[in-house]
Enzyme design. Structure first.
Site, PDB file in Angstrom:
ATOM      1  CD  GLU A  19      -2.812  -1.352   2.537  1.00 34.98           C
ATOM      2  OE1 GLU A  19      -3.966  -0.530   2.651  1.00 34.98           O
ATOM      3  OE2 GLU A  19      -2.719  -1.806   3.287  1.00 34.98           O
ATOM      4  CB  SER A 151      -5.534  -0.978   0.178  1.00 35.38           C
ATOM      5  OG  SER A 151      -5.557  -0.170   1.701  1.00 35.38           O
ATOM      6  CE1 TYR A 221      -7.391   4.150  -0.366  1.00 39.70           C
ATOM      7  CE2 TYR A 221      -6.680   2.002  -1.360  1.00 39.70           C
ATOM      8  CZ  TYR A 221      -7.416   2.897  -0.358  1.00 39.70           C
ATOM      9  OH  TYR A 221      -7.409   2.677   0.918  1.00 39.70           O
ATOM     10  NE  ARG A 260     -12.778   2.377   6.707  1.00 38.93           N
ATOM     11  CZ  ARG A 260     -12.143   2.012   5.987  1.00 38.93           C
ATOM     12  NH1 ARG A 260     -10.611   3.921   5.982  1.00 38.93           N
ATOM     13  NH2 ARG A 260     -11.431   1.508   5.157  1.00 38.93           N
ATOM     14  CG  ASP A 262     -13.827  -1.231   5.698  1.00 33.01           C
ATOM     15  OD1 ASP A 262     -14.688  -0.158   5.875  1.00 33.01           O
ATOM     16  OD2 ASP A 262     -12.834  -1.432   5.366  1.00 33.01           O
ATOM     17  CD  GLU A 276     -10.892  -4.810   6.796  1.00 35.08           C
ATOM     18  OE1 GLU A 276      -8.872  -3.888   6.751  1.00 35.08           O
ATOM     19  OE2 GLU A 276     -10.526  -5.127   5.331  1.00 35.08           O
ATOM     20  CG  ASN A 278      -9.735  -0.428   7.835  1.00 35.12           C
ATOM     21  OD1 ASN A 278      -8.680  -1.417   7.472  1.00 35.12           O
ATOM     22  ND2 ASN A 278     -10.920  -0.339   7.793  1.00 35.12           N
ATOM     23  N   GLY A 282      -7.001   5.760   5.243  1.00 37.98           N
ATOM     24  CA  GLY A 282      -6.449   6.385   4.606  1.00 37.98           C
ATOM     25  C   GLY A 282      -6.863   7.725   4.458  1.00 37.98           C
TER      26      GLY A 282
END
Length: 323
Positions: A19, A151, A221, A260, A262, A276, A278, A282
């Site tokens: 990443e 990602s 992205y 964060r 998901d 998951e 994070n 990002g």
């Protein structure tokens, strides 16, 4: 806030993970934001510089804008602990747990939090015969992914038995272990959290509408085809339940600073499932934590300064929680 009091700040970006490209984008945004607020901030790429330079050059704190391995998995956090340089986000153990989706899932289950059914296969358990039977265990379609990447890298949605071998080959390019997961048909959402312990609070939920439901690396992205709905448009009780689950997961995993989660909302019964957490989300122009923060009046620049001001070490964080 007197941003000068935050001291000399390094924004860690780049790194060596898959990443790296996204991390450079995140780090550049954070660096610009901090400088615009008067922070004495500098770019620092640990793939080209020795982390010990942080101590030698008098950096007072670090904003971690690294993603993936060696940046989000507890490795760089451990190095910063040894150097005694406070950093943003979660500590060593929490970062490691969240980076490993299998370990996260084990904690979700232990805490009674909903997550899709899954199978973990170590490097020695991936015989052709075993791979062939995974759809029998989890049903089709299913998801095959490396357990310690982010990602959407290395992930495949498998629709039939014949696709399993290629999905495993792709995932194991990034991780010798394998995580296979029940596919939840429905809406994808994400929910950021800011704070620590009892002070952790969820920001507004974002509903993700990707082309043909394919929210992959490219759509995350590098295109403008994906829509991010915030306000989410979900019923109020659904949004509140998602926020409750996410904060519970954040606390169970020992996260701090920010994170964060998901999730998927199953179309059949509107039940949310954690995918998951994070711990170094990002911060690019397409990123979701800034979008959610903006919905409650926190600008990108304010968010960066707020996160930097909360930078700490594991030992300091434990003293604060214990006091």
């Amino acid at each position: 806030m007197d941003t000068k009091a935050l001291g000399k700040t390094a924004v860690l970006m780049g790194g060596t993970s898959a990443e790296r490209e996204v991390s450079l984008m995140s780090g550049s945004g954070v660096l610009h934001a901090l400088k615009s607020q008067g922070v004495d901030a500098y770019a620092f790429d640990p793939s080209t510089r020795d982390l010990a330079d942080l101590k030698r050059e008098g950096f007072a704190r670090v904003f971690i804008a690294l993603h993936g391995r060696h940046g989000e998995d507890g490795c760089v956090q451990g190095a910063l602990e040894l150097l005694g340089v406070p950093y943003t986000g979660s500590g060593v153990l929490s970062s490691a747990l969240c980076m490993d989706k299998t370990m996260s899932k084990r904690i979700f289950v232990a805490e009674g939090l909903p997550t899709p059914r899954w199978l973990w296969l170590g490097a020695t358990e991936q015989s052709r015969e075993r791979i062939r039977t995974i759809p029998d265990d989890l049903g089709l379609p299913l998801i095959v992914k490396p357990p310690r990447e982010g990602s959407s890298i290395g992930i495949t949605k498998v629709a039939g038995y014949s696709e399993m071998a290629a999905a495993v080959t792709l995932a194991t390019q990034y991780d010798p272990d394998l995580l296979c997961e029940e596919f939840i048909e429905g809406e994808e959402v994400t929910c950021p959290v800011i704070g620590t312990g009892d002070g952790a609070t969820a920001l507004p939920v974002i509903r993700i509408v990707a082309p043909e439901g394919n929210y992959d690396y490219q759509h995350k992205y590098f295109t403008d085809d994906t829509r991010y709905l915030c306000p989410s448009g979900l019923p109020e009780d659904e949004e509140r339940e998602i926020q409750r689950i996410v904060v519970a997961a954040y606390r169970a995993l020992g996260c701090r600073g920010w994170g964060r989660a998901d999730l998927m909302i199953r179309a059949a019964d509107r039940k949310p499932f954690l995918l998951e957490m994070n711990t170094s989300p990002g911060m690019t122009g397409h990123s979701l934590v800034p979008k959610s923060a903006q919905a409650v009046g926190i600008s990108y620049e304010q968010l960066c300064v707020q996160l930097l001001a909360a930078a700490t070490l594991d030992s300091e964080a434990q003293q604060v929680q214990g006091s």
